[in-house]
Design an enzyme around this catalytic site. Sequence first.
Site, short mmCIF file in Angstrom:
data_model
loop_
_atom_site.label_atom_id
_atom_site.label_comp_id
_atom_site.label_asym_id
_atom_site.label_seq_id
_atom_site.Cartn_x
_atom_site.Cartn_y
_atom_site.Cartn_z
CG LEU A 2 84.64 18.70 40.37
CD1 LEU A 2 83.89 17.91 39.32
CD2 LEU A 2 84.10 20.13 40.45
CG HIS A 29 93.30 23.88 48.94
ND1 HIS A 29 93.90 24.11 47.71
CD2 HIS A 29 94.25 23.27 49.71
CE1 HIS A 29 95.13 23.65 47.74
NE2 HIS A 29 95.38 23.15 48.93
#
Length: 346
Positions: free
Chosen positions: A127, A231
């Site tokens: 994604l 992240h």
Amino acid sequence: MTWQVRAARTADIDALLDLAKLTGGGFTNLPADRDSLAARLAKSEASFARLEEAPDDELYILILEQTSTQRIAGCGMVFSRIGARWPFYSYKLGTLSQSSRELGRTFAMPYLSLVSDHDGASEVGGLFLHPDLRAGGLGRLLSRSRYLFIAGHRARFGNKMLAELRGVLDDDGNSPFWDALGRKFFGMTFPEADSFNAVHGSQFIADLMPTQPIYTALLPDSARAVIGQPHACGRGALAMLEAEGFTYDNYVDIFDGGPTVTARTDQLRSVRDSRAATVTRLCETGPTPEGQEFAPALIAAGQLTEFRAWIGHIAPGTGPATCTLPTREAETMAVTIGNEIRHVSL
């Protein structure tokens, strides 16, 4: 409503490569390598064209496209069955309790075990949305369209679904987790190992990674701090996954220590709550002739290569399992009376 999610085509290679160059590394499913991306697109086209419906290592790539300009600004992927070609490795974070009678103390010792517990599951991944467009709901459209595709082609996917999130990287694209662990056994920087994995797969992990449990106390603080952490750019993606029903169960990525989340496929919100309906009327926006109001929804139409999804509006139709769509939206998405769509609330 100017954006749709559709099946990718081999002609999308240039746009996909442009997106890959924006990822900043650590994005195994979208490597900035033309040959690798071309191979992925070819595999995706073959998967869409496959007649058999049992899952067997297929890859389906979906593209976010602006309908008026054909600008491609994002992608998402669904893998039908992981662990089919080579084992799908993860680290499982566990805890070993040890007691000393002489000291009168009990120690809880966290450790990492190399496992392939998820072999046979399906996976949503890959994604990525252009940084300039990460507002206004396009990320939600891109992400959730994958679940409508799964719901509309349910026999092609397993009963368990997982997603891996990119782990924490420093400003130079290095992983504190990899530097403390993987690099010791492979003699490769994180970008080198990540790039090799993206092109050649993870069999080299089985060849070189030690299979014995690794106590996290032996790792530096910088590595322990990022275990199971996404992240910074992936926190929004994690929130969307959790809203769908994914949960974290102490599995982490073997490269960067990012979290792996899982769910039962049929319990994913967009799979469980979506409904198929036949279009029986098209009309202008506003109340339908029966006095029904249009409501915003995520809508999908078409099968396999003809699949497309968009954020639009829907109203109850003239009978059970039927619906009414706004005329202009239906025309833009090439939907007409008699077509079947699948929809779910936003």
